[in-house]
Design a protein around this motif. Sequence first.
Motif, mmCIF file in Angstrom:
data_model
loop_
_atom_site.group_PDB
_atom_site.id
_atom_site.type_symbol
_atom_site.label_atom_id
_atom_site.label_comp_id
_atom_site.label_asym_id
_atom_site.label_seq_id
_atom_site.Cartn_x
_atom_site.Cartn_y
_atom_site.Cartn_z
ATOM 1 N N LEU A 36 0.829 -1.202 0.000
ATOM 2 C CA LEU A 36 0.000 0.000 0.000
ATOM 3 C C LEU A 36 0.865 1.255 0.000
ATOM 4 O O LEU A 36 0.580 2.217 -0.714
ATOM 5 C CB LEU A 36 -0.931 0.002 1.209
ATOM 6 C CG LEU A 36 -2.031 -1.051 1.207
ATOM 7 C CD1 LEU A 36 -2.750 -1.059 2.548
ATOM 8 C CD2 LEU A 36 -3.002 -0.807 0.083
ATOM 9 N N LEU A 76 -6.254 -4.571 -0.997
ATOM 10 C CA LEU A 76 -7.588 -4.242 -0.500
ATOM 11 C C LEU A 76 -8.619 -5.258 -0.983
ATOM 12 O O LEU A 76 -9.521 -5.636 -0.240
ATOM 13 C CB LEU A 76 -7.983 -2.829 -0.938
ATOM 14 C CG LEU A 76 -7.170 -1.701 -0.320
ATOM 15 C CD1 LEU A 76 -7.618 -0.363 -0.889
ATOM 16 C CD2 LEU A 76 -7.276 -1.715 1.179
ATOM 17 N N LEU A 86 -13.835 -5.011 6.454
ATOM 18 C CA LEU A 86 -12.858 -4.514 7.416
ATOM 19 C C LEU A 86 -13.155 -5.094 8.775
ATOM 20 O O LEU A 86 -12.477 -5.277 9.633
ATOM 21 C CB LEU A 86 -12.884 -2.975 7.481
ATOM 22 C CG LEU A 86 -12.428 -2.281 6.221
ATOM 23 C CD1 LEU A 86 -12.650 -0.781 6.350
ATOM 24 C CD2 LEU A 86 -10.946 -2.527 5.987
#
Length: 86
Positions: A36, A76, A86
């Motif tokens: 990321l 993701l 999440l």
Amino acid sequence: MATGTAESPATLYAPVSLGLGVVAVVLSFFLAVFALLAGALAVTFGVLGLVSRVPVNRTQCYIGLAAGAVGVLLPLFFLFAYTGGL
């Protein structure tokens, strides 16, 4: 150093974006947090290279931008696919 010369640091945006994009794609399978970070930096340097007035290799900027986006989105996607969110 004059603005817009061939010795400008902006000439490094394209290769740095490409390198970080490739690193982000590879790391997305192993270390998602670093992927990321590297992907976000690749996208940033790719955009900076595209908007700079210094002549840079735009192809490297586009490839680095795309690889950086994949390096950000792939972890993701894995997170949402394997954890249900999440």
